[in-house]
Design a protein around this motif. Structure first.
Motif, PDB file in Angstrom:
ATOM      1  N   UNK A   1     -45.600   7.936   0.385  1.00 19.93           N
ATOM      2  CA  UNK A   1     -44.660   8.914  -0.174  1.00 19.93           C
ATOM      3  C   UNK A   1     -43.347   8.236  -0.571  1.00 19.93           C
ATOM      4  N   UNK A   2     -42.873   7.297   0.254  1.00 17.86           N
ATOM      5  CA  UNK A   2     -41.630   6.587  -0.061  1.00 17.86           C
ATOM      6  C   UNK A   2     -41.837   5.662  -1.266  1.00 17.86           C
ATOM      7  N   UNK A   3     -42.971   4.963  -1.317  1.00 12.74           N
ATOM      8  CA  UNK A   3     -43.231   4.071  -2.439  1.00 12.74           C
ATOM      9  C   UNK A   3     -43.358   4.851  -3.741  1.00 12.74           C
ATOM     10  N   UNK A   4     -43.959   6.040  -3.682  1.00 12.54           N
ATOM     11  CA  UNK A   4     -44.082   6.868  -4.885  1.00 12.54           C
ATOM     12  C   UNK A   4     -42.715   7.333  -5.367  1.00 12.54           C
ATOM     13  N   UNK A   5     -41.847   7.686  -4.434  1.00 15.36           N
ATOM     14  CA  UNK A   5     -40.498   8.118  -4.799  1.00 15.36           C
ATOM     15  C   UNK A   5     -39.719   6.976  -5.442  1.00 15.36           C
ATOM     16  N   UNK A   6     -39.832   5.785  -4.888  1.00 14.45           N
ATOM     17  CA  UNK A   6     -39.106   4.644  -5.438  1.00 14.45           C
ATOM     18  C   UNK A   6     -39.686   4.179  -6.766  1.00 14.45           C
ATOM     19  N   UNK A   7     -40.994   4.376  -6.960  1.00 12.52           N
ATOM     20  CA  UNK A   7     -41.617   3.969  -8.219  1.00 12.52           C
ATOM     21  C   UNK A   7     -41.028   4.741  -9.383  1.00 12.52           C
ATOM     22  N   UNK A   8     -40.690   6.006  -9.164  1.00  9.85           N
ATOM     23  CA  UNK A   8     -40.100   6.807 -10.233  1.00  9.85           C
ATOM     24  C   UNK A   8     -38.724   6.272 -10.627  1.00  9.85           C
TER      25      UNK A   8
ATOM     26  N   UNK B   1     -34.599   7.042   3.900  1.00  7.27           N
ATOM     27  CA  UNK B   1     -35.979   6.556   3.954  1.00  7.27           C
ATOM     28  C   UNK B   1     -36.189   5.611   5.132  1.00  7.27           C
ATOM     29  N   UNK B   2     -35.182   4.795   5.425  1.00  4.12           N
ATOM     30  CA  UNK B   2     -35.279   3.891   6.576  1.00  4.12           C
ATOM     31  C   UNK B   2     -35.389   4.680   7.873  1.00  4.12           C
ATOM     32  N   UNK B   3     -34.590   5.723   8.009  1.00  3.78           N
ATOM     33  CA  UNK B   3     -34.664   6.570   9.207  1.00  3.78           C
ATOM     34  C   UNK B   3     -36.029   7.246   9.313  1.00  3.78           C
ATOM     35  N   UNK B   4     -36.588   7.650   8.165  1.00  9.71           N
ATOM     36  CA  UNK B   4     -37.911   8.280   8.171  1.00  9.71           C
ATOM     37  C   UNK B   4     -38.968   7.311   8.684  1.00  9.71           C
ATOM     38  N   UNK B   5     -38.910   6.079   8.206  1.00  9.51           N
ATOM     39  CA  UNK B   5     -39.874   5.072   8.653  1.00  9.51           C
ATOM     40  C   UNK B   5     -39.710   4.767  10.138  1.00  9.51           C
ATOM     41  N   UNK B   6     -38.455   4.670  10.586  1.00 10.88           N
ATOM     42  CA  UNK B   6     -38.225   4.377  11.999  1.00 10.88           C
ATOM     43  C   UNK B   6     -38.749   5.495  12.888  1.00 10.88           C
ATOM     44  N   UNK B   7     -38.504   6.735  12.488  1.00  6.53           N
ATOM     45  CA  UNK B   7     -38.956   7.866  13.309  1.00  6.53           C
ATOM     46  C   UNK B   7     -40.466   8.019  13.272  1.00  6.53           C
ATOM     47  N   UNK B   8     -41.099   7.578  12.174  1.00  8.13           N
ATOM     48  CA  UNK B   8     -42.559   7.695  12.055  1.00  8.13           C
ATOM     49  C   UNK B   8     -43.284   6.495  12.630  1.00  8.13           C
TER      50      UNK B   8
ATOM     51  N   UNK C   1     -26.552  -6.850  -1.569  1.00 11.18           N
ATOM     52  CA  UNK C   1     -25.668  -6.873  -0.407  1.00 11.18           C
ATOM     53  C   UNK C   1     -25.588  -5.485   0.222  1.00 11.18           C
ATOM     54  N   UNK C   2     -25.927  -5.402   1.518  1.00 12.10           N
ATOM     55  CA  UNK C   2     -25.857  -4.142   2.248  1.00 12.10           C
ATOM     56  C   UNK C   2     -27.059  -3.247   2.098  1.00 12.10           C
ATOM     57  N   UNK C   3     -28.154  -3.743   1.484  1.00 13.72           N
ATOM     58  CA  UNK C   3     -29.325  -2.906   1.223  1.00 13.72           C
ATOM     59  C   UNK C   3     -30.544  -3.387   2.018  1.00 13.72           C
ATOM     60  N   UNK C   4     -31.593  -2.542   2.022  1.00 12.88           N
ATOM     61  CA  UNK C   4     -32.836  -2.818   2.744  1.00 12.88           C
ATOM     62  C   UNK C   4     -33.994  -2.840   1.760  1.00 12.88           C
ATOM     63  N   UNK C   5     -34.885  -3.810   1.918  1.00 11.55           N
ATOM     64  CA  UNK C   5     -36.013  -4.016   1.004  1.00 11.55           C
ATOM     65  C   UNK C   5     -37.312  -4.048   1.806  1.00 11.55           C
ATOM     66  N   UNK C   6     -38.380  -3.457   1.253  1.00 14.63           N
ATOM     67  CA  UNK C   6     -39.713  -3.601   1.833  1.00 14.63           C
ATOM     68  C   UNK C   6     -40.272  -4.936   1.359  1.00 14.63           C
TER      69      UNK C   6
ATOM     70  N   UNK D   1     -39.545  -4.877   6.862  1.00 16.70           N
ATOM     71  CA  UNK D   1     -38.331  -4.516   6.139  1.00 16.70           C
ATOM     72  C   UNK D   1     -37.279  -5.590   6.375  1.00 16.70           C
ATOM     73  N   UNK D   2     -36.475  -5.880   5.371  1.00 18.48           N
ATOM     74  CA  UNK D   2     -35.401  -6.874   5.490  1.00 18.48           C
ATOM     75  C   UNK D   2     -34.101  -6.280   4.968  1.00 18.48           C
ATOM     76  N   UNK D   3     -33.013  -6.559   5.673  1.00 22.30           N
ATOM     77  CA  UNK D   3     -31.683  -6.056   5.311  1.00 22.30           C
ATOM     78  C   UNK D   3     -30.691  -7.204   5.394  1.00 22.30           C
ATOM     79  N   UNK D   4     -29.805  -7.323   4.410  1.00 23.18           N
ATOM     80  CA  UNK D   4     -28.799  -8.389   4.403  1.00 23.18           C
ATOM     81  C   UNK D   4     -27.425  -7.808   4.088  1.00 23.18           C
ATOM     82  N   UNK D   5     -26.416  -8.376   4.746  1.00 21.29           N
ATOM     83  CA  UNK D   5     -25.034  -7.982   4.456  1.00 21.29           C
ATOM     84  C   UNK D   5     -24.139  -9.202   4.588  1.00 21.29           C
ATOM     85  N   UNK D   6     -23.309  -9.425   3.562  1.00 24.46           N
ATOM     86  CA  UNK D   6     -22.378 -10.553   3.581  1.00 24.46           C
ATOM     87  C   UNK D   6     -21.166 -10.165   4.422  1.00 24.46           C
ATOM     88  N   UNK D   7     -20.780 -11.064   5.315  1.00 20.84           N
ATOM     89  CA  UNK D   7     -19.636 -10.788   6.178  1.00 20.84           C
ATOM     90  C   UNK D   7     -18.839 -12.075   6.345  1.00 20.84           C
TER      91      UNK D   7
END
Length: 598
Positions: A140-147, A157-164, A276-281, A299-305
């Motif tokens: 469902x998340x991949x279909x939403x992002x494909x659009x 979406x990250x919270x949804x994946x974590x809770x599921x 920067x600051x985002x999450x990628x599958x 999942x991978x997340x990066x942030x410059x600090x």
């Protein structure tokens, strides 16, 4: 560590141009202490036992870099040449440096060290999550992002994946730019893996062989901040291994029980671009040979600090003659870096696998790149183009107008080499009659959609699926295996008056593996894939044979493998048909593929 000084020389030269002041004869030299502890990269050797899990290595080369590795003589030469005067040095401890120079010389040296420290202060927070989720939630998340043609997932979406998630591993590293980081955790399990046979007069004896198995996870990451500062290239490699259920106690029939572990193994290696600051599958995998048919995702997340988080990767200093001196960090350009992935089913011993994130490659053709750069910006013979010893930095000296064109060229190259390709693959099976009656009569371009419709109506037809994204013209891969240790035979040891059995232990594997090397076709509408993929499954339950009092397994394994090059229309599913492993199956096995360019 020595290669750092070539980089330092570049930056220190720039500082010299900006900060140099005339040296007057009346200036008197004085001694001052400088902190150089920031030159220590704080990397320590990894113990051999912690390199990998059960002989499967993730970038297994040992790392040994510390303050004691600093080439002090090279450092003295660089600082002395910057000051343009006779200076003397006293290495106090490797962390502090005493320098004797004039006040003008001290000003240059202090500015050079402060500038290089600021460059090194850029840090990246790297977070990753490995989790097992229901396939429907992910689709469902991949279909939403494909659009939206989105390569990232949002916080909701990250919270949804974590809770599921049914289980999850979480990682966090804080790294300097271009620095490799490794996090590792494991649990040791000891078991009786075999028996050594010993013949004595008139009898035989067996002594147990105690073996060790390590389950756990190993993550390696190397971030590279892009020229614009808003994107991070992340080389990432993962190895995850855990035992399935309890150890099987196999009755040999001639001595005690042999304990046989069964392992769920997931490995992947790729390079991705993370805003920067985002999450990628980064990758996903699902296999019917594993219980639950759930999907495992990374999942991978990066942030410059850090103090220098907003600084650009270009440093320009105007020279006295009107020319411009610039230093470009080219390590974020994916064309300079290779990620290696070893295809698992190519090994005779399946336990000896390797997954690695390889640091910047040394085979970058600087001459070819300079020719392209000179042609693009109309450079002349007076322009200076060079790289440092690591080939991570490009040094240019030219006029202001041409430097602006070099800026544009470098950013354009980063955009081109930074194009991402997402590859999805699915193995499925269909009864021959269903395919011949309802799908074969339809034109080929529509068959992939009909096959997927049939699988969606009956999920039991899906054998495995996986997806992974990486850079154009890079090798990347993912696999998930069920590694089963078995007694495959019993050798007979014959003595003068008696005999004994010696068990033959091996590991057999089932699961799915995908390795790709994508190359975007010039028209941008198609992508070529150098493809190496396989799916294996056991015919369960394995048959146990008994011969003269000894017992052993006789496994039957079906394997479907494809090693070829295909050209796909972007964002369109295509398929390939494979014959069934046995004519008695009366079914076809299909490999469906889709490539998407981000």
């Amino acid at each position: 560590m020595k290669h750092i000084y070539a980089i330092m020389a570049v930056f220190f030269s720039a500082v010299l141009m900006a900060n140099s002041a005339p040296v007057f004869a009346q200036e008197v030299q004085e001694a001052r202490l400088y902190d150089i502890s920031f030159l220590d990269k704080h990397e320590r050797p990894h113990e051999a036992g912690l390199i990998g899990l059960n002989n499967r290595n993730l970038a297994a080369e040992a790392v040994s870099v510390s303050s004691s590795d600093i080439d002090m003589e090279a450092l003295f030469n660089i600082l002395g040449s910057l000051a343009k005067e006779e200076v003397s040095f006293n290495n106090m401890s490797g962390m502090e440096l005493e320098i004797t120079a004039t006040p003008s010389g001290h000003k240059i040296i202090a500015g050079a060290l402060a500038n290089f420290k600021a460059i090194m202060s850029k840090r990246i927070e790297v977070s990753a999550w490995l989790m097992c989720v229901d396939s429907g939630v992910l689709e469902a998340i991949k279909a939403e992002n494909a659009k939206l043609n989105a390569m990232v997932i949002n916080d909701k979406q990250l919270d949804t994946l974590k809770s599921a998630g049914k289980w999850a591993e979480e990682f966090e590293l804080v790294l300097n730019d271009c620095q490799r980081g490794i996090t590792y955790s494991s649990r040791q399990v000891s078991f009786t893996g075999d028996y050594d046979a010993q013949l004595t007069q008139g009898s035989s004896a067996y002594s147990p062989v105690i073996e060790k198995y390590y389950e756990g996870v190993r993550l390696q990451a190397v971030p590279f901040v892009a020229l614009s500062g808003g994107m991070i290239r992340l080389d990432i490699g993962l190895l995850h291994s855990n035992l399935i259920g309890e150890l099987e106690k196999f009755k040999t029939g001639y001595c005690g029980d042999i304990e046989l572990p069964e392992e769920d193994e997931l490995a992947m290696a790729t390079s991705i671009m993370v805003p920067d600051g985002c999450t990628v599958i980064a990758g996903t995998v699902e296999s019917s040979v594993h219980a639950g048919r759930d999907t495992v995702i990374l999942l991978a997340h990066c942030r410059i600090t850090g103090d220098n988080a907003k600084a650009k990767r270009i440093m320009s200093i105007a020279e006295a003659d009107g020319s411009i001196f610039s230093v470009y960090n080219t390590s974020a350009l994916s064309a300079f870096i290779a990620t290696a992935y070893s295809f698992p089913f190519e090994y005779t011993e399946l336990n000896d696998k390797a997954v690695s994130c390889v640091p910047p490659s040394a085979d970058f053709e600087t001459g070819m790149f300079f020719d392209k750069l000179r042609l693009a910006v109309d450079a002349d013979s007076e322009d200076s183009l060079s790289t440092d010893s690591t080939r991570n930095f490009l040094v240019c000296s030219t006029n202001k107008a041409r430097m602006a064109r070099i800026d544009s060229f470098m950013k354009e190259q980063e955009m081109i080499s930074g194009r991402m390709v997402s590859v999805e693959a699915m193995y499925c099976r269909l009864p021959q009659q269903l395919y011949n009656d309802t799908i074969a009569p339809v034109e080929r371009g529509k068959r992939a959609g009909l096959i997927m419709d049939a699988v969606s109506k009956n999920p039991e037809l899906k054998l495995a699926s996986c997806s992974i994204q990486g850079f154009n013209k890079h090798v990347f891969g993912i696999h998930r295996l069920d590694n089963k240790r078995i007694v495959s035979d019993n050798d007979v040891i014959v003595g003068p008056n008696n005999f004994a059995y010696d068990s033959v232990i091996e590991t057999v594997a089932q699961g799915v593996a995908l390795q790709v090397f994508p190359s975007i076709i010039e028209d941008g509408k198609r992508t070529g894939l150098d493809l190496d993929t396989a799916f294996r499954r056991f015919d369960k339950p394995m048959r146990v044979c008994e011969v003269n009092g000894s017992r052993y397994y006789q496994p039957a394994i079906s394997e479907y493998k494809l090693d070829t090059r295909v050209v796909l229309e972007n964002n369109v599913w295509d398929y390939m048909v494979m014959p069934s492993a046995s004519v008695k199956d009366r079914e076809y096995v299909f490999l469906l593929l889709k490539a998407s360019v981000k």
